[in-house]
Design a protein around this motif. Sequence first.
Motif, mmCIF file in Angstrom:
data_model
loop_
_atom_site.group_PDB
_atom_site.id
_atom_site.type_symbol
_atom_site.label_atom_id
_atom_site.label_comp_id
_atom_site.label_asym_id
_atom_site.label_seq_id
_atom_site.Cartn_x
_atom_site.Cartn_y
_atom_site.Cartn_z
ATOM 1 N N UNK A 84 1.824 -11.687 -5.920
ATOM 2 C CA UNK A 84 0.966 -11.221 -5.224
ATOM 3 C C UNK A 84 -0.427 -10.822 -6.031
ATOM 4 N N UNK A 85 -1.285 -11.479 -5.844
ATOM 5 C CA UNK A 85 -2.688 -11.041 -6.450
ATOM 6 C C UNK A 85 -3.524 -10.443 -5.725
ATOM 7 N N UNK A 86 -4.336 -9.645 -6.162
ATOM 8 C CA UNK A 86 -5.283 -8.827 -5.525
ATOM 9 C C UNK A 86 -6.765 -9.184 -5.689
ATOM 10 N N UNK A 87 -7.482 -9.903 -4.848
ATOM 11 C CA UNK A 87 -8.614 -10.680 -4.963
ATOM 12 C C UNK A 87 -9.819 -9.721 -5.382
ATOM 13 N N UNK A 88 -9.446 -8.409 -5.024
ATOM 14 C CA UNK A 88 -10.600 -7.410 -5.204
ATOM 15 C C UNK A 88 -10.922 -7.183 -6.752
ATOM 16 N N UNK A 89 -9.746 -7.619 -7.679
ATOM 17 C CA UNK A 89 -10.045 -7.226 -8.985
ATOM 18 C C UNK A 89 -10.108 -8.697 -9.589
ATOM 19 N N UNK A 90 -10.443 -9.843 -9.043
ATOM 20 C CA UNK A 90 -10.880 -11.155 -9.692
ATOM 21 C C UNK A 90 -11.924 -11.127 -10.542
ATOM 22 N N UNK A 91 -13.167 -10.338 -9.989
ATOM 23 C CA UNK A 91 -14.268 -10.469 -10.838
ATOM 24 C C UNK A 91 -14.533 -9.034 -11.593
#
Length: 351
Positions: free
Chosen positions: A20-27
């Motif tokens: 599970x990856x959190x897209x809010x921490x992608x950048x």
Amino acid sequence: MTAQTPTTAPADDAPLEVPVLDLSGMRRPDGSFDPDFLARLRHAAHHVGFFQIVGYGAQPGQVEDLFRVTAEFFARPEAEKMALHNQNSPHWRGYSAVAAERTQGRPDSREQLDFSPDREPVPAERIGADEQYWHLQGRNQWPAQMPQLEEQAMAWTALMDRVGEELLGALCVAIGLDEDHFADAFDRDRAWMAKLAHYVGGVAEAGSQGVGLHADYGFITLLLQDEVGGLEVRPYGQDEWLPVEPIPGALVVNLGEMLEVATDGYLMATIHRVQSPPEGVDRYSVPFFYSPRLDAVVDRVELPAELAAQARGVSDDPDNPMLASFGANMLKGFARAHPAVTQRFHPHLLG
């Protein structure tokens, strides 16, 4: 933007799971991709081919409202749904009943409504012999009695198109390419696909097959599934099926054949299936297939030597070859999945 080198990732010999990856921490705050996120993304894309994402920007209540109107549509009288039958559409758009779609030659125990960007059809006389994929472009079919279905479904696809663009950019950087490597293929009229799906248990003809084992033929699939479950994946080199446990509101992400072709199998279009729910239980899902223009052709990319050495080659099936032309690959899939539509409007494709 230039490519970045990922730093850390799970050990390659760690037990496989669907991360599970959190897209809010992608950048990072400066707009660049977070190296740790890229490392986890690359590991998931290479070793599993599936992962789930949260923090992707859905509005409060958007998921619940979409599932609500989807369930309401499939509960409508059969005559209303059949008025939208995809056998009325030369573009494979609209409603198909339980057991009408086929995977691996067997019927699937789901009903669904297929839709894509709503555009003017290409006149048949303008479609060349090697451009048959233009038959896929055309008009959608929506229930006039439920305008909210089209409104909410299209709002969802607008969000998914943005998420797909972000994820593809991150994947490119994660494997040593520029973020905009595939920008030309996705310029202008993208040919994304989406569907509203209702799985029904207890269908004798389909047995336990909600959807039979298959790989997706686009770039990136973004699946919203409810909490019933049933999705299973079989990563490269594995004999066991790995369940994708539902997380409320999360998106299940998997990669399609276009990325497998482009990376010579470093990124894999992982085989997956859906087991039908128990009799009397309803399962709903909304898959979105992030895709380029119909006339896009995907060339092999040049990977960094370290990653190229881990490329597995394309897992081609002589009965279902992967094609570098996106439109041709998509047409092949639709023609096989909906043979009645193909027979009615394009019988030459069944030869």
